[in-house]
Write an enzyme that holds these catalytic residues in place. Structure first.
Site, short mmCIF file in Angstrom:
data_model
loop_
_atom_site.label_atom_id
_atom_site.label_comp_id
_atom_site.label_asym_id
_atom_site.label_seq_id
_atom_site.Cartn_x
_atom_site.Cartn_y
_atom_site.Cartn_z
N THR A 291 -9.87 29.36 12.28
CA THR A 291 -10.01 30.84 11.64
C THR A 291 -9.89 30.86 10.32
OG1 THR A 291 -7.46 30.29 12.17
CG2 THR A 291 -8.86 31.72 13.58
N ASP A 292 -9.34 29.52 9.58
CA ASP A 292 -9.19 29.50 8.20
C ASP A 292 -10.27 29.83 7.54
OD1 ASP A 292 -10.25 27.04 8.98
OD2 ASP A 292 -8.97 25.91 7.51
N ASP B 81 -2.09 22.92 5.59
CA ASP B 81 -1.02 21.73 5.79
C ASP B 81 -0.26 21.79 4.65
OD1 ASP B 81 -3.20 21.26 7.66
OD2 ASP B 81 -3.78 19.23 6.92
N GLU C 45 -5.88 16.45 -2.72
CA GLU C 45 -6.66 15.86 -1.66
C GLU C 45 -8.26 16.27 -1.97
OE1 GLU C 45 -5.99 15.22 1.88
OE2 GLU C 45 -3.96 15.50 2.29
P1 ADP Z 1 -3.05 12.99 8.11
O1 ADP Z 1 -3.84 13.61 9.16
O2 ADP Z 1 -1.97 12.26 8.90
O3 ADP Z 1 -2.86 13.57 6.94
P2 ADP Z 1 -4.71 11.26 6.29
O4 ADP Z 1 -5.73 10.38 6.29
O5 ADP Z 1 -5.05 12.63 5.53
O6 ADP Z 1 -4.11 11.66 7.57
O7 ADP Z 1 -3.59 10.76 5.40
C1 ADP Z 1 -2.98 9.41 5.60
C2 ADP Z 1 -2.62 8.69 4.38
O8 ADP Z 1 -1.62 9.46 3.71
C3 ADP Z 1 -2.56 7.37 4.42
O9 ADP Z 1 -3.56 6.60 4.63
C4 ADP Z 1 -1.52 6.88 3.35
O10 ADP Z 1 -2.39 6.99 2.31
C5 ADP Z 1 -0.74 8.31 3.23
N1 ADP Z 1 0.44 8.51 3.70
C6 ADP Z 1 0.97 9.28 4.96
N2 ADP Z 1 2.29 8.69 5.32
C7 ADP Z 1 2.40 7.67 4.40
C8 ADP Z 1 3.64 6.70 4.31
N3 ADP Z 1 4.65 6.83 5.31
N4 ADP Z 1 3.70 6.02 3.48
C9 ADP Z 1 2.92 5.88 2.73
N5 ADP Z 1 1.48 6.42 2.88
C10 ADP Z 1 1.45 7.54 3.47
MG MG Z 2 -4.53 14.54 5.82
#
Ligand code: ADP
Ligand code: MG
Length: 384
Positions: free
Chosen positions: A35-36, A170, A158
């Site tokens: 929906t966004d 998010d 992002e």
């Molecule tokens: P999501 O759907 O969980 O947001 P993304 O690919 O957008 O998945 O984000 C994941 C990325 O965020 C990881 O690859 C890392 O770079 C960063 N990240 C998330 N949690 C951590 C953590 N606990 N420690 C370090 N980096 C993290």
């Molecule tokens: Mg993400």
């Protein structure tokens, strides 16, 4: 040793001092899917899984950060050309840069952090990371940027430093999240409202199919185009319609012959979803979780049969939830894989999870992962 002790110990061993604790959260979206980009509502909440960081200003022009989960350190300056290589550090760098772009002060600081949001499972671990640092920097450097700006800093990170062209949900949920509340956000006007979410006697559980089908990005663009075409057709009769979410169901019927049957089905889903969000809003005000659950099933039906963004694994999990008398269940997120979100009565929980694991593994060769979530606070300073 608990997480904060572990972080503090590491911080002291690396940097010799101590700092303040900050935290933020991953998120779920109860209802309001696809929906966004149609100017409709989303209905997210922050969860009890997030990022915890100890941070202190260090008096230099360098940021030093250590990720416990990756067991890696970085050091970087704050100019555009100083971008670090490690993907996790790019989120922190991006947040610094986006703060500076908004006239916020940032100078060197030290950080140690860890998290427990499963990566890439659809719970937005990246937003948790961004909003922890956006909030911390805002606090430590007394920038007094408002919460919306902090969410935008995460979203722009992002876009500009990770290359993910996400919406605002998010980061919004992660920054604005409040224990016991879901937040209904109007993606057209950015108006938002908190609704009580205290489902006593129920659990909220995500069942992760652990699959991601390739179709996702091309299908996403096709769905967007279908929605735009349907909205444009309706607009000819009703000029006030800028987005599909502005349209009444009857107005869609008026253009049935003008648009493809596929575009019609897509629009039917979106217009239905806008109404379901409103129905869920009323139900939450009443504490009527049975209605909430029924709407979740209807959303799943729409995503599967009208919007066609489900997949065999997710439909399987949804059907299984029905069979186990789970109150509500639907695919969460963009579709073609990822998790279902389930609202299940306490007494049925064990049987549902056991059944989901066994039956799913029999059919697809691997067990799904299971994440219990509780709606919790978003970005904050952690005191003691
Ligand atoms: P999501 O759907 O969980 O947001 P993304 O690919 O957008 O998945 O984000 C994941 C990325 O965020 C990881 O690859 C890392 O770079 C960063 N990240 C998330 N949690 C951590 C953590 N606990 N420690 C370090 N980096 C993290
Ligand atoms: Mg993400």
């Amino acid at each position: 040793m608990d997480l904060k002790n572990k972080i503090q110990e590491k911080f002291t061993s690396l940097y010799g001092t101590a700092g303040e604790f900050f935290s933020s959260a991953g998120r779920i979206n109860l209802i309001g899917e696809h929906t966004d980009y149609n100017g409709g509502y989303v209905f997210p909440g922050a969860i009890d899984k997030g990022i915890t960081a100890m941070i202190a200003v260090n008096g230099t022009d360098k940021v030093r950060a250590y990720s416990i989960d990756y067991d890696e350190s970085v050091e970087f300056g704050l100019n555009e050309e100083d971008a670090p290589k490690q993907s996790w550090a790019r989120y922190i760098f991006g947040v610094c840069r986006e703060t500076i772009k908004r006239e916020g002060k940032v100078s060197g600081f030290d950080a140690v952090f860890a998290g427990d949001v499963p990566l890439g499972a659809g719970l937005s671990s990246s937003a948790a990371l961004e909003s922890t640092f956006a909030f911390a920097i805002n606090t430590l450097f007394k920038n007094e940027l408002d919460k919306f700006t902090l969410a935008k800093i995460g979203q722009s990170t992002e876009h500009n430093y990770v290359g993910v062209m996400c919406g605002i949900m998010d980061q919004f949920a992660s920054v604005f999240g409040k224990k016991g509340s879901l937040i209904r956000l109007n993606t057209k006007t950015m108006e938002y409202k908190y609704f009580p979410f205290n489902p006593e006697g129920y659990k909220l559980v995500l069942v992760d199919s652990c699959v991601k089908h390739e179709l996702a990005s091309s299908a996403y663009n096709e769905r967007r185009l279908s929605c735009e075409r349907a909205a444009a057709a309706i607009k000819k009769n009703h000029p006030e319609v800028d987005f599909l979410s502005d349209a009444k169901r009857l107005w869609l019927d008026e253009v049935r012959e003008e648009i493809s049957s596929e575009d019609f089905l897509r629009a039917e889903y979106v217009i239905g979803e806008v109404q379901r969000v409103l129905d869920v809003s009323d139900a939450l005000e009443r504490g009527d979780y049975e209605t909430v659950g029924e709407m979740m099933y209807q959303t799943h039906f729409g995503l599967s049969k009208l919007y066609e963004v489900s997949c065999e694994e997710l439909d399987f999990l949804n059907k299984l939830a029905r069979k186990c008398d789970v109150t509500g269940s639907r695919v969460m997120g963009g579709g073609f894989g990822g998790c279902t979100i389930n609202l299940v009565k306490d007494e049925l929980y064990d049987a549902f999870i056991a059944e989901a694991k066994t039956k799913f593994a029999e059919r697809f060769g691997h067990e799904p992962k299971v994440y219990d979530v509780v709606i919790s606070d978003g970005a904050r300073v952690l005191v003691d």
